[in-house]
Design a protein around this motif. Structure first.
Motif, PDB file in Angstrom:
ATOM      1  N   LYS A 150      16.955  30.469  -6.845  1.00 15.71           N
ATOM      2  CA  LYS A 150      17.193  29.886  -8.160  1.00 15.71           C
ATOM      3  C   LYS A 150      17.170  28.361  -8.085  1.00 15.71           C
ATOM      4  O   LYS A 150      17.586  27.772  -7.098  1.00 15.71           O
ATOM      5  CB  LYS A 150      18.549  30.349  -8.702  1.00 15.71           C
ATOM      6  CG  LYS A 150      18.634  31.846  -8.983  1.00 15.71           C
ATOM      7  CD  LYS A 150      20.013  32.217  -9.505  1.00 15.71           C
ATOM      8  CE  LYS A 150      20.117  33.715  -9.776  1.00 15.71           C
ATOM      9  NZ  LYS A 150      21.472  34.090 -10.252  1.00 15.71           N
ATOM     10  N   LYS A 151      16.677  27.748  -9.156  1.00 16.67           N
ATOM     11  CA  LYS A 151      16.720  26.293  -9.253  1.00 16.67           C
ATOM     12  C   LYS A 151      18.081  25.867  -9.798  1.00 16.67           C
ATOM     13  O   LYS A 151      18.692  26.607 -10.568  1.00 16.67           O
ATOM     14  CB  LYS A 151      15.607  25.793 -10.182  1.00 16.67           C
ATOM     15  CG  LYS A 151      14.204  26.070  -9.672  1.00 16.67           C
ATOM     16  CD  LYS A 151      13.171  25.540 -10.652  1.00 16.67           C
ATOM     17  CE  LYS A 151      11.752  25.834 -10.180  1.00 16.67           C
ATOM     18  NZ  LYS A 151      10.734  25.338 -11.122  1.00 16.67           N
ATOM     19  N   PRO A 152      18.571  24.700  -9.428  1.00 13.96           N
ATOM     20  CA  PRO A 152      18.002  23.748  -8.470  1.00 13.96           C
ATOM     21  C   PRO A 152      18.156  24.258  -7.040  1.00 13.96           C
ATOM     22  O   PRO A 152      19.087  24.996  -6.726  1.00 13.96           O
ATOM     23  CB  PRO A 152      18.833  22.483  -8.701  1.00 13.96           C
ATOM     24  CG  PRO A 152      20.155  22.990  -9.187  1.00 13.96           C
ATOM     25  CD  PRO A 152      19.843  24.206 -10.010  1.00 13.96           C
ATOM     26  N   TYR A 153      17.229  23.848  -6.171  1.00 14.83           N
ATOM     27  CA  TYR A 153      17.250  24.286  -4.786  1.00 14.83           C
ATOM     28  C   TYR A 153      18.248  23.463  -3.971  1.00 14.83           C
ATOM     29  O   TYR A 153      18.652  22.369  -4.369  1.00 14.83           O
ATOM     30  CB  TYR A 153      15.849  24.146  -4.176  1.00 14.83           C
ATOM     31  CG  TYR A 153      14.798  24.935  -4.909  1.00 14.83           C
ATOM     32  CD1 TYR A 153      14.858  26.322  -4.975  1.00 14.83           C
ATOM     33  CD2 TYR A 153      13.728  24.294  -5.540  1.00 14.83           C
ATOM     34  CE1 TYR A 153      13.885  27.055  -5.647  1.00 14.83           C
ATOM     35  CE2 TYR A 153      12.749  25.018  -6.212  1.00 14.83           C
ATOM     36  CZ  TYR A 153      12.838  26.398  -6.265  1.00 14.83           C
ATOM     37  OH  TYR A 153      11.881  27.114  -6.931  1.00 14.83           O
ATOM     38  N   GLN A 154      18.627  24.019  -2.833  1.00 18.04           N
ATOM     39  CA  GLN A 154      19.570  23.346  -1.936  1.00 18.04           C
ATOM     40  C   GLN A 154      18.801  22.569  -0.867  1.00 18.04           C
ATOM     41  O   GLN A 154      17.823  23.064  -0.322  1.00 18.04           O
ATOM     42  CB  GLN A 154      20.475  24.377  -1.252  1.00 18.04           C
ATOM     43  CG  GLN A 154      21.247  25.271  -2.200  1.00 18.04           C
ATOM     44  CD  GLN A 154      22.324  24.511  -2.949  1.00 18.04           C
ATOM     45  OE1 GLN A 154      22.932  23.592  -2.408  1.00 18.04           O
ATOM     46  NE2 GLN A 154      22.553  24.888  -4.197  1.00 18.04           N
TER      47      GLN A 154
END
Length: 444
Positions: A150-154
Motif C-alpha cells: 500500500k502507498k505510501p511506501y516505506q
C-alpha cells in the motif's frame, strides 16, 4: 528412459544442479521473467531445495553429466507435474523440468501405494450411486507467493538509517534509499511463536563442517570460534527480543559491483549486462512483497540485524565495510560483513535447518553442502581479500530451531573464482569497460 549425452552449450545451459531460487533466476534470465513454480498439489516448494535439471526434446541434448528426459512432464498439463518433478514455467516458453533423488524416491513409493490401492479396489464390489454423497472436498487454493504494498511506501536511508514514508523514492544523505515492507500478519505470528519457544543453542562446528572447502583445522581459530559461540549463546538467551515490524525488500539493482556479484556466473552475467542501465535509470518503487518462507527469511535477517546492533559487549562489534581490487576484472568491489568478534570479521548466514537436525530428510545434506560451496565459502574468501586477517568466522543459524554454529574459514575458495574471472573478463569486456567508464566519470 534417462540417459546422458554430451553436447556443446553455453555456460548457463551447462548448469545441471542448483537451488530452486537459482533455477528461477536462470529461467528469468534465459526465458521469461514472469514464471511460476509448480510442485505437488498445494506445495510451497522451498527456494533452498537443490534440484537437478532434466533435458527434454525441446531443450536439445544435455551436457556431459546431464540427463535427458523422454517421458511426459505433466500429469495434468499446466497444473500438475508428473510424479517426482517440479516444473518452472512461463507463458509462451518451454518448461524447465527439475527433480532430485528424494522426490524420485517419494514418487516411486507413491506409485507402489497407488498400484496396491488399485488392486485392492479392483477386488472390492463397486458402489452404487446411492452409496456416495456426491459432496466432493473443495479444492484448496494455493497460498499466494506475494502481496501488493500500500502507498505510501516505506523507506530507510542507507547511511543514517532514518525511516520515512513516500510514494516515490527520495534521495537521502545523497543516496537512494532502501525500500522496506511491513511484516505480514502470518509471518508476525510465526515470529511471535518462534521467540516464545526458542532456546538459542551453540554447537561446535565440526558437527556440520567436516570436509567442507575453506574450513580451518587449527587450534587457535577453533578456540576463537568456540569463544564466539559460547559468548553469543549467553547474549542471545539473556536478551529480550522483539518481532521485526519491517524488513528490507530485495532489489538486485545496484550502482556498484558487489562482493556477492562475483561468486557465480549467472549472477555476474545478469548484473554486468544491466548495471550501466541501472545507474542511469530512475529508482522505482517495488509494488509487491513476498509471503511465506521467503518473507520469513528476509524478516529473519532483519531480526538478526536489529538484535546484533544492540549487543552490549566489548568483544562484539558491528562489521566494517571492506573493499578489494579484483585484478582479473579490473574493478574494485566492496561489501560489509555483519559483525566483528575480537577483531575478526563475522558473516551471518541463516538456513532452515542443519542436516543433523532432520536425518530423515536426505535432501538437507545436499542443500547444505551446495550452499556452502556456492555461497558461504566464496563470500568468506572474498571478504578476506579486503582485510588483513588470514581467516574469518561464519555464523550459521537455523531459522527453525535457533541452533547455531561458528565456523573458522580461510580463502581456499578464491582460486576457482579467480579462474572464472579471467574467463568472464574476456567474455564481458564491453560491459566492464562501460561500467568502469561511468565509475571514472563519477570520481572526476
Amino acid at each position: 528412459m534417462i540417459k546422458s549425452t554430451p553436447c556443446a552449450q553455453s555456460e548457463d545451459e551447462k548448469m545441471i544442479e542448483a537451488t530452486l531460487n537459482e533455477w528461477k533466476k536462470w529461467y528469468a534470465e534465459n526465458r521469461t521473467e514472469e514464471c511460476r513454480v509448480i510442485g505437488n498439489r498445494h506445495e510451497e516448494v522451498d527456494d533452498d531445495e537443490v534440484f537437478i535439471r532434466l533435458w527434454n526434446t525441446q531443450d536439445g541434448n544435455p551436457p556431459v553429466g546431464g540427463e535427458s528426459f523422454n517421458s511426459k512432464a505433466w500429469k495434468k498439463p499446466g497444473s500438475t507435474p508428473a510424479p517426482g518433478l517440479v516444473i518452472v514455467t512461463g507463458k509462451g516458453e518451454p518448461p524447465l523440468i527439475l527433480t532430485n533423488q528424494k522426490r524420485r524416491e517419494e514418487a516411486a513409493e507413491e506409485t507402489k501405494k497407488w498400484e496396491l490401492q488399485k488392486s485392492e479396489k479392483a477386488s472390492k464390489p463397486k458402489k452404487t450411486a446411492g452409496d456416495t454423497n456426491g459432496a466432493g472436498e473443495k479444492t484448496k487454493k494455493e497460498p499466494p507467493a506475494s502481496r501488493f504494498l500500500k502507498k505510501p511506501y516505506q523507506w530507510r536511508c542507507r547511511d543514517c538509517g532514518e525511516e520515512f514514508e513516500a510514494t516515490k523514492p527520495e534521495v537521502h544523505c545523497k543516496r537512494k534509499p532502501r525500500q522496506r515492507a511491513e511484516v505480514s500478519r502470518d509471518s508476525t505470528k510465526w515470529f511471535n511463536q518462534f521467540l516464545e519457544d526458542v532456546t538459542w543453542t551453540y554447537i561446535p562446528h565440526r558437527e556440520v563442517s567436516t570436509g567442507l572447502i575453506g574450513v580451518i583445522d587449527d587450534e587457535e581459530s577453533d578456540t576463537l570460534a568456540i569463544e564466539a559461540g559460547d559468548s553469543l549463546e549467553k547474549i542471545l538467551n539473556g536478551k529480550e527480543m522483539i518481532t521485526p515490524k519491517y524488513f528490507d525488500l530485495y532489489n538486485e539493482r545496484t550502482r556498484y559491483l558487489r562482493v556477492s556479484d562475483l561468486k557465480e556466473h549467472s549472477k555476474f552475467k545478469r548484473v554486468v549486462n544491466r548495471i550501466t542501465g541501472w545507474r542511469e535509470a530512475k529508482q522505482k518503487p517495488v509494488e509487491k512483497a513476498p509471503l511465506g518462507m521467503v518473507e520469513i527469511g528476509h524478516a529473519f535477517d532483519e531480526f538478526l540485524g536489529e538484535t546484533f546492533e544492540n549487543i552490549e559487549s566489548d568483544d562484539w562489534a558491528k562489521g566494517e565495510r571492506v573493499r578489494f581490487d579484483c585484478e582479473e576484472l579490473g574493478v574494485s568491489v566492496g561489501g560489509t560483513p555483519d559483525l566483528n568478534f575480537k577483531g575478526v570479521p563475522v558473516e551471518t548466514k541463516t538456513l532452515r535447518v542443519f542436516p543433523h537436525e532432520v536425518p530423515e530428510d536426505k535432501n538437507q545434506k545436499s542443500i547444505f553442502k551446495y550452499k556452502w560451496k556456492k555461497n558461504y565459502a566464496k563470500q568468506a574468501a572474498l571478504y578476506l581479500q579486503g582485510v588483513d586477517n588470514e581467516f574469518m568466522l561464519l555464523l550459521l543459524i537455523s531459522r527453525e530451531s535457533g541452533t547455531f554454529t561458528v565456523v573458522p574459514v580461510d580463502d581456499e575458495a578464491m582460486a576457482a573464482m579467480q579462474d572464472n574471472w579471467v574467463v568472464w573478463a574476456k567474455k564481458y569486456t564491453k560491459q566492464l569497460d562501460a561500467y568502469k567508464k561511468l565509475i571514472s566519470q563519477e570520481e572526476e
